[in-house]
Design an enzyme around this catalytic site. Structure first.
Site, PDB file in Angstrom:
ATOM      1  N   TYR A  64       0.812  -1.215   0.000  1.00  0.00           N
ATOM      2  CA  TYR A  64       0.000   0.000   0.000  1.00  0.00           C
ATOM      3  C   TYR A  64       0.849   1.271   0.000  1.00  0.00           C
ATOM      4  CZ  TYR A  64      -3.959  -3.080   1.105  1.00  0.00           C
ATOM      5  OH  TYR A  64      -4.905  -4.070   1.081  1.00  0.00           O
ATOM      6  N   LYS A 105       3.283 -15.303   3.056  1.00  0.00           N
ATOM      7  CA  LYS A 105       3.216 -16.121   1.842  1.00  0.00           C
ATOM      8  C   LYS A 105       4.663 -16.491   1.499  1.00  0.00           C
ATOM      9  CE  LYS A 105       0.977 -17.930  -1.651  1.00  0.00           C
ATOM     10  NZ  LYS A 105       0.085 -19.097  -1.474  1.00  0.00           N
ATOM     11  N   ASP A 144      -3.159 -17.996   2.491  1.00  0.00           N
ATOM     12  CA  ASP A 144      -4.317 -18.661   1.877  1.00  0.00           C
ATOM     13  C   ASP A 144      -4.899 -19.700   2.824  1.00  0.00           C
ATOM     14  OD1 ASP A 144      -1.901 -19.969   1.511  1.00  0.00           O
ATOM     15  OD2 ASP A 144      -2.281 -20.575  -0.564  1.00  0.00           O
ATOM     16  N   ASP A 199      -5.287  -6.440   5.927  1.00  0.00           N
ATOM     17  CA  ASP A 199      -6.484  -5.752   5.435  1.00  0.00           C
ATOM     18  C   ASP A 199      -7.558  -6.782   5.091  1.00  0.00           C
ATOM     19  OD1 ASP A 199      -8.189  -3.806   4.457  1.00  0.00           O
ATOM     20  OD2 ASP A 199      -7.198  -3.654   2.508  1.00  0.00           O
ATOM     21  N   ASP A 232     -11.021  -8.136   7.493  1.00  0.00           N
ATOM     22  CA  ASP A 232     -12.411  -8.100   7.024  1.00  0.00           C
ATOM     23  C   ASP A 232     -13.059  -9.471   7.177  1.00  0.00           C
ATOM     24  OD1 ASP A 232     -12.294  -5.418   6.305  1.00  0.00           O
ATOM     25  OD2 ASP A 232     -13.300  -5.737   4.388  1.00  0.00           O
TER      26      ASP A 232
END
Ligand code: IPM
Ligand code: MG
Length: 360
Positions: free
Chosen positions: A146, A195, A227, A251, A255
């Site tokens: 970001y 990851k 994942d 992020d 959620d």
């Protein structure tokens, strides 16, 4: 004590939920002998309308000069609001990124709690969530994808977009420390999510987190691929205590975490850095569709104000009092529309604030 709080109501339901949080702080002040001195600041769409940009340098400085910042929410509806006709770095959300970066708030704590009283709202099967769950996502907030360099170019008639994901070891180390510190106050388990089977930044992440863990022998550290974590969150959310992860993964996973609680209108968040100055905001967005209708649930913002009392001002018992008052109101059967269920009493934003204030 007197505390200087910068308040950023923002857009959509922001002003209404912040007003209720101030009501609660007012009651806390009365009850425990503190005063809160507010300075209202503009950020997001309302700042674009006033100054042509989502966060001015003056506003950022004013926020920096405060003891702490309380934020409602920013943003409108993409495709509907004129704010989204502006270049990306001039849109409402850019204000949020700028204040996080400008105040160096690199540690974002997002609790995911299944409130007993609201377990019916949880979309997962009862046998999965039986007994409830309570974990936090500790998200790195000022690095990674970001904040990396980005550009869109045309090469031989073909459009190409580039975003870069960078982390240095210091950025990883300081957020990892936050993760372990928070775990020490909880159930002493950190699950570091990355990851590492693909990304270099994740391999460095894993290495540095492991190093930091040596300073916290009491905390159990596990690693999980992002994942896989996305699956585990719905398969068995009870396994988590602190999920420690980088900006984009945090992020997305936060959620998901809020969704499995079934009540995003209840979830608070704190963004912290190296000093006591923090930014406190609900985990949900500005919900323009219900703005100004007395429908918004103010509880996430009220619980964020409680986090401010706890983390920025070290007012533990005052923070506990707010948390307790919220629980009591739920126990007494009051609900805003987002958490309404049969046999409960439906109340609006203002009334919910009053009911909580009454219980402090
Ligand atoms: C959040 C939001 C922001 C983020 C957006 C609005 C830039 O999704 O706080 O999670 O990605 O950080
Ligand atoms: Mg988000």
């Amino acid at each position: 004590m007197n505390y200087k709080v910068a308040v950023i109501p923002g857009d959509g339901i922001g002003p209404e939920i912040v007003r209720e949080a101030r009501k609660i702080l007012g009651k806390v002040g009365e009850r425990y002998g503190h005063t809160f001195e507010y300075q209202e600041l503009l950020m997001g769409g309302c700042s674009i309308d006033e100054y042509g940009e989502p966060l001015t340098d003056e506003t950022l400085e004013a926020a920096r000069a405060s003891d702490s910042v309380l934020l409602g929410a920013v943003g409108g509806v993409v495709g509907k609001s004129d704010w989204y006709k502006l270049p990306p770095d001039k849109r409402p959300e850019a204000g949020l990124l700028k204040i996080r970066k400008g105040l160096e708030l690199y540690a974002n704590i997002r609790p995911a709690i299944l409130f007993d009283e609201l377990s019916g709202a949880c979309p997962l099967k009862e046998n999965i969530v039986d007994g409830g769950f309570d974990f936090v996502v500790m998200r790195e907030l000022t690095g990674g994808l970001y904040f990396g360099e980005r550009k869109t170019v045309e090469e031989n008639g073909i459009m190409k977009a580039i975003d870069t994901l960078t982390y240095n070891e210091n950025e990883i180390r300081r957020i990892a420390k936050w993760g372990f510190d928070v775990a020490m106050k909880r159930n002493k388990r950190v699950c570091s999510v990355d990851k590492a089977n693909v990304l270099d930044s994740s391999r460095l992440w894993r290495k540095v987190v492991k190093e930091v863990s040596k300073e916290y022998p009491e905390v159990e550290l596990t690693d999980m691929l992002v994942d896989s974590c996305a699956m585990e969150l719905v398969r068995d959310p009870k396994q988590f205590d602190v999920i420690l992860t980088e900006n984009m993964f945090g992020d997305i996973l936060s959620d998901e975490a809020s969704m499995v609680t079934g009540s995003i209108g209840m979830l608070s968040s704190a963004s912290l850095g190296a000093t006591k100055l923090g930014l406190y905001e609900p985990s949900h967005g500005s919900a323009p569709d219900i703005a100004g209708q007395d429908k918004a649930n103010p509880i996430a913002t009220i619980l964020s104000a409680a986090m401010m009392l706890r983390y920025s001002f070290d007012l533990e018992k005052e923070a506990d009092a707010v948390d307790e008052a919220v629980k009591q109101v739920l126990k007494d059967g009051y609900r805003t529309v987002d958490i309404m269920s049969e046999g409960k009493e439906l109340v609006g934003t203002v009334k919910m604030g009053d009911l909580i204030a009454d219980r402090i």
